[in-house]
Design a protein around this motif. Structure first.
Motif, short mmCIF file in Angstrom:
data_model
loop_
_atom_site.label_atom_id
_atom_site.label_comp_id
_atom_site.label_asym_id
_atom_site.label_seq_id
_atom_site.Cartn_x
_atom_site.Cartn_y
_atom_site.Cartn_z
N LEU A 1 -9.85 -10.57 18.73
CA LEU A 1 -9.93 -9.11 18.69
C LEU A 1 -8.57 -8.43 18.75
CD1 LEU A 1 -12.86 -8.81 21.25
CD2 LEU A 1 -13.02 -8.91 18.75
N GLY A 2 -7.53 -9.20 19.06
CA GLY A 2 -6.20 -8.62 19.14
C GLY A 2 -5.93 -7.83 20.40
N VAL A 3 -6.71 -8.09 21.45
CA VAL A 3 -6.43 -7.42 22.73
C VAL A 3 -5.05 -7.87 23.19
CG1 VAL A 3 -7.13 -7.18 25.15
CG2 VAL A 3 -8.87 -7.18 23.35
N GLY B 1 -6.54 -5.49 33.47
CA GLY B 1 -7.61 -6.46 33.67
C GLY B 1 -8.58 -6.47 32.50
N ALA B 2 -9.36 -7.53 32.46
CA ALA B 2 -10.35 -7.67 31.39
C ALA B 2 -11.42 -6.59 31.49
CB ALA B 2 -11.00 -9.05 31.43
N SER C 1 -13.73 -15.10 27.45
CA SER C 1 -12.43 -15.36 28.07
C SER C 1 -11.38 -14.38 27.56
CB SER C 1 -11.97 -16.79 27.75
OG SER C 1 -11.62 -16.90 26.38
N ASN C 2 -10.33 -14.21 28.34
CA ASN C 2 -9.20 -13.38 27.91
C ASN C 2 -8.57 -13.95 26.65
OD1 ASN C 2 -9.65 -11.69 30.05
ND2 ASN C 2 -7.87 -12.35 31.23
N THR C 3 -8.50 -15.28 26.57
CA THR C 3 -7.92 -15.93 25.40
C THR C 3 -8.69 -15.54 24.14
OG1 THR C 3 -7.18 -17.80 26.75
CG2 THR C 3 -7.34 -18.18 24.37
N ALA C 4 -10.01 -15.54 24.21
CA ALA C 4 -10.83 -15.16 23.06
C ALA C 4 -10.64 -13.68 22.71
CB ALA C 4 -12.30 -15.45 23.34
#
Length: 162
Positions: free
Chosen positions: A64-66, A75-76, A56-59
């Protein structure tokens, strides 16, 4: 492909052991396959540091600090996100090699701009991050396996010149 992959992951792990290098992984579309292939090799405990499945984007942001703006703007599934995944993992783990993989394994989820089989892998070696773009065909499993194969090949090439 599996026989070829078994040789490739064995060679990669042996090379990392020889160079005394640790590796950490952050996987999205490969769902842990890269880590599983690494740890399938006897002796991998000498080089495998940490592995995350950040689907997920949240993860991706949390572990990872994205940057949220990167995910909104690109986008992901983007070279920018893959870069930030590998770079963020390096900053958090300090592993000699970090890998961040994001893509669309299929069979659906693709668009004309980002088709099924589009994968980006950020690979950081000793603090220097590069991104490779892949466009794979085949089933979901084939896309995941081809991605891991390309990542192993890239790591081998990068480490061989050290």
């Amino acid at each position: 492909m599996i026989t070829e992959m078994n040789e490739l992951n064995n060679e990669t792990v042996e090379l990392l052991i020889k160079h005394n290098m640790k590796i950490s992984t952050a996987e999205s579309c490969t769902g842990g396959l890269l880590s599983a292939l690494i740890t399938a090799v006897p002796g991998a405990s000498a080089i495998m540091d940490e592995g995350f499945v950040t689907y997920s984007n949240t993860a991706k942001m949390k572990y990872l600090g994205v940057n949220e703006d990167t995910l909104k703007d690109y986008g992901a599934v983007s070279s920018e996100t893959a870069y930030e995944m590998a770079d963020g993992l390096f900053k958090r783990t300090g592993a000699d090699i970090t890998v961040g993989i994001t893509g669309i394994a299929g069979p659906d989820g693709g668009t004309q701009e980002k088709p099924v089989g589009l994968v980006y892998a950020g690979i950081c070696v000793n603090g220097i991050t590069k991104v490779i773009k892949m466009n794979h065909s085949g089933s979901r499993d084939e896309v995941r396996e081809k991605t891991c194969k390309k990542v192993f090949e890239t790591i081998k090439n990068e480490v061989s010149v050290l």
